[in-house]
Design an enzyme around this catalytic site. Structure first.
Site, PDB file in Angstrom:
ATOM      1  N   GLY A   1       2.998   0.943  11.663  1.00 29.75           N
ATOM      2  CA  GLY A   1       1.957   0.741  12.653  1.00 29.75           C
ATOM      3  C   GLY A   1       1.431   1.990  13.324  1.00 29.75           C
TER       4      GLY A   1
ATOM      5  N   ARG B   1       0.862  -1.196   0.000  1.00 32.41           N
ATOM      6  CA  ARG B   1       0.000   0.000   0.000  1.00 32.41           C
ATOM      7  C   ARG B   1       0.887   1.230   0.000  1.00 32.41           C
ATOM      8  NH1 ARG B   1      -2.835   0.152   4.923  1.00 32.41           N
ATOM      9  NH2 ARG B   1      -1.484   1.865   5.571  1.00 32.41           N
TER      10      ARG B   1
ATOM     11  N   LYS C   1      11.170  10.241  11.200  1.00 36.57           N
ATOM     12  CA  LYS C   1      10.617   8.887  11.140  1.00 36.57           C
ATOM     13  C   LYS C   1      11.680   7.844  11.472  1.00 36.57           C
ATOM     14  CE  LYS C   1       7.034   9.655   7.628  1.00 36.57           C
ATOM     15  NZ  LYS C   1       6.459   9.113   6.385  1.00 36.57           N
TER      16      LYS C   1
ATOM     17  N   LYS D   1      12.005   2.834   6.046  1.00 36.29           N
ATOM     18  CA  LYS D   1      12.044   4.269   5.743  1.00 36.29           C
ATOM     19  C   LYS D   1      13.391   4.684   5.146  1.00 36.29           C
ATOM     20  CE  LYS D   1       7.936   4.896   7.511  1.00 36.29           C
ATOM     21  NZ  LYS D   1       7.656   3.510   7.934  1.00 36.29           N
TER      22      LYS D   1
ATOM     23  N   ASN E   1       4.175   0.802   2.104  1.00 42.22           N
ATOM     24  CA  ASN E   1       4.056  -0.305   3.053  1.00 42.22           C
ATOM     25  C   ASN E   1       4.186  -1.636   2.319  1.00 42.22           C
ATOM     26  OD1 ASN E   1       2.954   1.219   5.592  1.00 42.22           O
ATOM     27  ND2 ASN E   1       1.744   1.951   3.871  1.00 42.22           N
TER      28      ASN E   1
ATOM     29  N   SER F   1      -3.189  -3.010   6.171  1.00 43.17           N
ATOM     30  CA  SER F   1      -4.501  -3.400   6.686  1.00 43.17           C
ATOM     31  C   SER F   1      -5.633  -2.559   6.125  1.00 43.17           C
ATOM     32  CB  SER F   1      -4.503  -3.315   8.215  1.00 43.17           C
ATOM     33  OG  SER F   1      -4.264  -1.979   8.625  1.00 43.17           O
TER      34      SER F   1
ATOM     35  N   GLU G   1       4.502   7.158   2.615  1.00 43.46           N
ATOM     36  CA  GLU G   1       5.331   5.966   2.790  1.00 43.46           C
ATOM     37  C   GLU G   1       4.820   4.860   1.870  1.00 43.46           C
ATOM     38  OE1 GLU G   1       5.006   4.747   6.833  1.00 43.46           O
ATOM     39  OE2 GLU G   1       2.850   4.369   6.739  1.00 43.46           O
TER      40      GLU G   1
ATOM     41  N   ARG H   1      -8.187   7.197   4.981  1.00 45.25           N
ATOM     42  CA  ARG H   1      -8.262   7.394   6.429  1.00 45.25           C
ATOM     43  C   ARG H   1      -8.344   8.889   6.713  1.00 45.25           C
ATOM     44  NH1 ARG H   1      -2.904   4.244   7.841  1.00 45.25           N
ATOM     45  NH2 ARG H   1      -2.411   5.208   5.850  1.00 45.25           N
TER      46      ARG H   1
END
Length: 500
Positions: A396, A142, A391, A333, A165, A170, A163, A476
Site C-alpha cells: 500500500g 502485479r 521493508k 516481503k 503483489n 490496483s 516486489e 507509475r
C-alpha cells in the site's frame, strides 16, 4: 535486449528530451482534463474535511487522475523480457502457495514481530485444519520493477524487481486509459511544446490489455464455481477514492460476461452475508461465487474484529477469494527475501533457464533477524544506509524506510521486531525530465518510473491450469527525490511506457 538500449549510455541517449518550460503548456491542461473526464480516467473527490463522514463525501464530484503529460522511457528489451517472464512468476507463486512446509517455515521465522501477518497466517492454518475445499484458484498479481542503470556500470539497463503483489493490485484499468491518452496526444498534437529533442512514434507506445484482463480472469474463475446466476462480491475499503478503476472491472464482468458485482466492505459482509448449506456464502437471495479483494492488505483495513470476522466468513465458505489466504501470504516481503537465497527458486522451478531468468530480476535481499546473515545485514545497513531500503511485511505504500531514516528505525525497534523486516539493495534508476499534471497544475520535474506487469492465473480444484498469462502493465512516475511510488498514497502519477 533491443539495440537502442544495449548499454546504459545508449538508453540514456535514446530518451526524448521534454521541456521544463511549463508556461507554454497551459493549453494542454483543459485538453487533458476534459479527455480524462470523457474517458473515465478519474478519482472520487476527497472528503470535505477530516471529520466528515462517508455521507459527506462529494460523491457526485470527480477529480482527474494524476498523470504524466507524455510517456516515460523504458528499454524495449527489458519491457519485453518482464512481460514474457510473468507467466513463469505466476507459476512460481502458485507453487509457493501450495507448499505448506515452505510457507510455514518461512512465516514462522517472523516470530511475534508482525501481528497482522501472524493473524492472516493463523486464519490460513485454521482454514487448512478444517479441510475447506474451493472450486478453484484465481490470482491477480502485479510484479513491480525499476530500471537499474547506474552510470559507469558494467552492464546495460536491467529491470530489477521491487516486489511481487498478490493482493489488491490496483490501477490496471486507469493505466490502460493513460496509454490511450498518450496515443491521443501524439496523434492530435505530436506533443508539440513538450518535446524539445528526439521523436516519438506510435510503435513506441505498447497496447495495454489491463483494462480487460482482470475482469476476464475473474470471469474464468467464476465459471469454475458452476452456478451461472451467482454473483461476484468486490471487497472494498470504506470511502474508496479509486472507485472508478474498480468500476471498469465491474463493467467488464457485466457487459462481457453477464456477471453481477456487488461492492461490500468486510464489515458489511459480516452484517449481510451468511454461510448456508454446503458451505455456500449467501448475500440476501444471491450466492457468492467470487470475493475479489480490493482491501485487506494492511492492518488499517481491519480496525475492529468485525472486519476479521467478515473475512473469515468468506474464507471458511465455498466462495473463491481473490487472493486466497496462501496467495496473500506468498506475497509477503519475507517470502521475497527467502526466494533470493541460493537454491530456493529451484525448489519450485525445475527448468534451469527459467530459474535463471527469475533470479536475474532479483537484487540483494537480506534478513534482519538474529541469524549470522541477519546480523551482518544489520551492521551493513547502519554503516551505509544510503545503499539500502528496509521493508516491513506491508502493501500500500508509505511503510518503507530509506537512507538516513534506516538507522533511526533500527535504533527504535527491538531485536524481535527486526525479524518482521527485510533489507533490500536500493535500485538506482536513472532520472529524466517529464511534465506531471496533478490537481489541475503542471509541474516539470526530474522523475523516475516504476513498471508493473499484471499477471492472471486461474486453476481448478485439482490444480489444472485454466489461465496463465500476463495481463498488461502499469507505469507509475514520481519525482526522483521521492522514494515511495504509490498513486493512491499520493506519491506518484499514472503514466505509460515509451519503448526505446
Amino acid at each position: 535486449m533491443s539495440k537502442l538500449a544495449r548499454t546504459v549510455s545508449d538508453f540514456l541517449g535514446a530518451r526524448p528530451q521534454y521541456t521544463h518550460d511549463i508556461a507554454k503548456l497551459q493549453t494542454y491542461i483543459d485538453t487533458v482534463i476534459d479527455w480524462e473526464a470523457a474517458h473515465g480516467l478519474v478519482l472520487r473527490a476527497p472528503k470535505l474535511n477530516d471529520s466528515a463522514s462517508t455521507g459527506d463525501w462529494l460523491k457526485a464530484a470527480l477529480v482527474p487522475a494524476p498523470v504524466a503529460l507524455a510517456p516515460s522511457p523504458i528499454p524495449r528489451g527489458e519491457f519485453e523480457k518482464v512481460v514474457a517472464l510473468q507467466p513463469a512468476l505466476n507459476t512460481l507463486f502458485d507453487r509457493i502457495s501450495q507448499d505448506h512446509e515452505f510457507l510455514s517455515a518461512t512465516l514462522e521465522s517472523l516470530g511475534t514481530s508482525d501481528e497482522f501477518t501472524a493473524r492472516v497466517y493463523d486464519m490460513y492454518l485454521k482454514q487448512r485444519a478444517l479441510g475447506i475445499r474451493k472450486p478453484g484458484v484465481i490470482g491477480i498479481h502485479r510484479s513491480d520493477y525499476l530500471i537499474d542503470a547506474p552510470e559507469g556500470g558494467s552492464h546495460g539497463p536491467r529491470a530489477k524487481q521491487v516486489e511481487f503483489n498478490t493482493i489488491a493490485a490496483s490501477f490496471a484499468s486507469l493505466s490502460s486509459i493513460v496509454g490511450d491518452l498518450h496515443r491521443f496526444l501524439l496523434e492530435r498534437t505530436g506533443f508539440a511544446g513538450i518535446l524539445e529533442a528526439g521523436t516519438i512514434t506510435k510503435s513506441q507506445l505498447p497496447e495495454n490489455e489491463s483494462l480487460t484482463s482482470i475482469g476476464d480472469g475473474i470471469a474464468a474463475g467464476f465459471d469454475l464455481y458452476g452456478k451461472r446466476d451467482a454473483i461476484v462480491v468486490m471487497v472494498v475499503q470504506p470511502g474508496e477514492r479509486n472507485v472508478y478503476d474498480q468500476r471498469w472491472v465491474e463493467d467488464r464482468l457485466w457487459n462481457q460476461h453477464g456477471i453481477r458485482v456487488v461492492r461490500l466492505t468486510f464489515a458489511e459482509i459480516l452484517a449481510r452475508c451468511v454461510v448456508g448449506s454446503d458451505n455456500r456464502l449467501i448475500l440476501g437471495e444471491d450466492e457468492v461465487a467470487v470475493a475479489y479483494y480490493r482491501s485487506g492488505y494492511a492492518p488499517t483495513d481491519f480496525p475492529s474484529e468485525r472486519e476479521w470476522e467478515g473475512r473469515w466468513l468468506v474464507e471458511k465458505s465455498r466462495a473463491i477469494s481473490v487472493p486466497n489466504l496462501a496467495y496473500h501470504l506468498a506475497g509477503c516481503k519475507k517470502i521475497q527475501q527467502v526466494l533470493a537465497q541460493p537454491g530456493v527458486v529451484e525448489r519450485f522451478v525445475s527448468d534451469r533457464k527459467t530459474a535463471e531468468m527469475v533470479r536475474e530480476c532479483f537484487v540483494g535481499l537480506y534478513p534482519l533477524d538474529d541469524s549470522e546473515e541477519g546480523k551482518q545485514a544489520y551492521e551493513d545497513a547502519l554503516a551505509d544506509p544510503t545503499k539500502y531500503v528496509v521493508k516491513p511485511q506491508r502493501e500500500g505504500g508509505g511503510y518503507n524506510s530509506y537512507g538516513e531514516d534506516i538507522p533511526k528505525l533500527l535504533g527504535r525497534i527491538s531485536e524481535e521486531e527486526r525479524r518482521g523486516y527485510i533489507l533490500m539493495d536500493l535500485i538506482r534508476a536513472p532520472g529524466f525530465r517529464n511534465v506531471l499534471l496533478r490537481n489541475g497544475q503542471l509541474v516539470a520535474s526530474e522523475v523516475v518510473s516504476e513498471l508493473g506487469i499484471y499477471g492472471v492465473w486461474v486453476s481448478d480444484a485439482d490444480g489444472n491450469v485454466v489461465v496463465n498469462r500476463h495481463g498488461g502493465h502499469l507505469l507509475r512516475t514520481k519525482a526522483s527525490d521521492v522514494y515511495e511510488g504509490g498513486v493512491a498514497a499520493g506519491f506518484a502519477v499514472i503514466d505509460s511506457p515509451l519503448l526505446v
